[in-house]
Motif scaffolding. Structure first.
Motif, PDB file in Angstrom:
ATOM      1  N   ILE A  62     -10.864  20.919  11.908  1.00  0.00           N
ATOM      2  CA  ILE A  62     -11.765  21.866  12.391  1.00  0.00           C
ATOM      3  C   ILE A  62     -12.701  21.268  13.414  1.00  0.00           C
ATOM      4  N   VAL A 212     -13.715  26.439  12.394  1.00  0.00           N
ATOM      5  CA  VAL A 212     -12.895  27.067  11.467  1.00  0.00           C
ATOM      6  C   VAL A 212     -11.697  27.983  12.311  1.00  0.00           C
ATOM      7  N   ILE A 334     -10.606  24.375   1.906  1.00  0.00           N
ATOM      8  CA  ILE A 334     -10.764  26.248   2.700  1.00  0.00           C
ATOM      9  C   ILE A 334     -10.155  27.170   2.909  1.00  0.00           C
TER      10      ILE A 334
END
Length: 448
Positions: A62, A212, A334
């Motif tokens: 990220i 992301v 995630i």
């Protein structure tokens, strides 16, 4: 070499993000380039792979908006970051084993000015504390961002000096430090952590955005970078491991020869070693004059990161893209639907060296059981994978900057590149890219 022979190339060893950045900079400047990578795919520790027919990454990365050099490199190979990443406001929402938030979320209001946004976020995160505790924590946090550190020290000591409550350390600073440095607060460098906070939080809402990846990492930079290098006439060898570097003082046009496992030699006008520090140390000579280089390379400790991928039968479109985990097997959850894999989750386990050793199969099953208890609606996954990078990052302990080796080596025309070299940054893609640019700059400076 005859006068009609083509000039010897700059040889870049290692096709991670540092090596690719250096190779592109040299090729764009008109220099012949030969890129050699031991792995079968470019990208190093930030590359793509195939799991059960789905393109995933060898680790979940990220970025933040402050990673300007990384984003510029991505743009330079024709990828639009606004389309390649999902942008989120800077914030942490942490969940304990019960599935309930452990504290009010730390969320920056994207449109607020820098210091008021941080103050408001901290004030909300300390909702259960007294007014005095809140004000002391806010004053300390302001000093953390704006008062230079004279001496480096562990992050935990620094936080306590700045009157951060233990509850805030546990729910905000501990996970944030692990996320950006892969080193726990008890040993991590406060100077490096402060610099990261300043870059992300002192330069407006764009710099503080969390980015992301919405596509596999290989598509964002490594693969298009290799394509451009080949289009520019560079030679790219994947799956070739260099085992020795020889230097001659009698061949000015090609003073270096790099040999692989089969003994095949490649001539080089200069060399950029964009490898992990241990690999660079193994290739460089142990001679008088090299003591500082080897001392620096050997001082670069490493920490591991494990990424557990879980595939579920149902689509996971209802999950937020990023959630924090406290007291569980992993720190970050995630949802991979952002990256076009709607049935997959990624769980990141930072500083994995401190965990009980498990087989890959046992690790993903352990993580799956933990998630099922925290988020019962998830149920059980169909399958899973555990990918551990044993030397994923530097061990970013206090005093690290003073131990980093220089990019120039005692051999003229031989340079180091890698995320471990960039001052004031932990092992990140931004550090790798900055180091690649620096090594290319040194090469061009010495080979006009």
């Amino acid at each position: 070499m005859t006068s009609s022979s083509p000039p010897a190339p700059a040889v870049v060893v290692g096709a991670g993000w540092a090596g690719l950045t250096a190779a592109l900079a040299l090729a764009r400047a008109g220099h012949p380039v030969h890129l050699i990578e031991a792995g079968k795919a470019p990208g190093g520790r930030a590359r793509s792979l195939d799991l059960d027919g789905t393109p995933l990454d060898n680790g979940q990365h990220i970025l933040v908006g402050a990673c300007q050099q990384t984003l510029q490199q991505i743009r330079s190979v024709g990828i639009n970051p606004e389309q390649a990443f999902q942008a989120l406001p800077f914030g942490l929402r942490m969940f304990g084993p019960t599935g309930r938030p452990q504290a009010p979320a730390f969320l920056l209001e994207p449109r607020s000015p820098r210091l008021p946004a941080l103050a408001a976020a901290l004030y909300r995160a300390l909702a259960k504390h007294s007014l005095g505790t809140r004000l002391r924590a806010l004053s300390g946090a302001a000093a953390m961002l704006h008062r230079p550190l004279r001496d480096d020290l562990p992050v935990l000591d620094w936080l306590r000096q700045r009157r951060q409550p233990d509850a805030l350390i546990r729910s905000l600073w501990d996970p944030l430090c692990l996320a950006v440095m892969n080193t726990p607060t008890r040993t991590a460098s406060a100077r490096i952590f402060q610099n990261v906070l300043r870059l992300a939080l002192n330069h407006g809402p764009e710099a503080a955005r969390l980015l992301v990846p919405a596509r596999p990492l290989g598509e964002l930079f490594p693969e298009p970078a290799v394509q451009e290098l080949r289009e520019r006439g560079a030679r790219v060898d994947l799956g070739r491991r260099i085992t020795a570097i020889e230097r001659s003082t009698t061949h000015d046009a090609a003073p270096y020869r790099l040999r692989d496992r089969q003994g095949v030699a490649s001539p080089a006008r200069g060399v950029i070693l964009a490898t992990p520090p241990a690999a660079a140390a193994a290739l460089l000579p142990h001679e008088t004059g090299w003591e500082a280089t080897h001392q620096g390379l050997n001082a670069m400790g490493a920490r591991s990161i494990c990424t557990v991928y879980l595939r579920y039968a149902r689509r996971l479109d209802d999950l937020p893209p990023l959630q924090g985990l406290l007291d569980q097997h992993g720190q970050w959850l995630i949802a991979r639907n952002v990256a076009g894999a709607p049935h997959w989750l990624a769980v990141v386990i930072s500083a994995a060296d401190d965990l009980e050793p498990l087989t890959a199969d046992a690790r993903w099953r352990t993580v799956a059981r933990s998630l099922a208890q925290t988020f019962p609606k998830l149920g059980e996954p169909e399958t899973g994978h555990s990918i551990c990078e044993r030397r994923a990052t530097l061990d970013a302990q206090a005093g690290l900057d003073a131990r980093r080796p220089p990019a120039r080596t005692p051999w003229p025309g031989c340079y180091l590149a890698g995320d471990y070299l960039t001052p004031a940054l932990p092992s990140t893609l931004e550090a790798a890219v900055q180091s690649g640019l620096e090594s290319a700059h040194l090469y061009l400076e010495d080979h006009p």
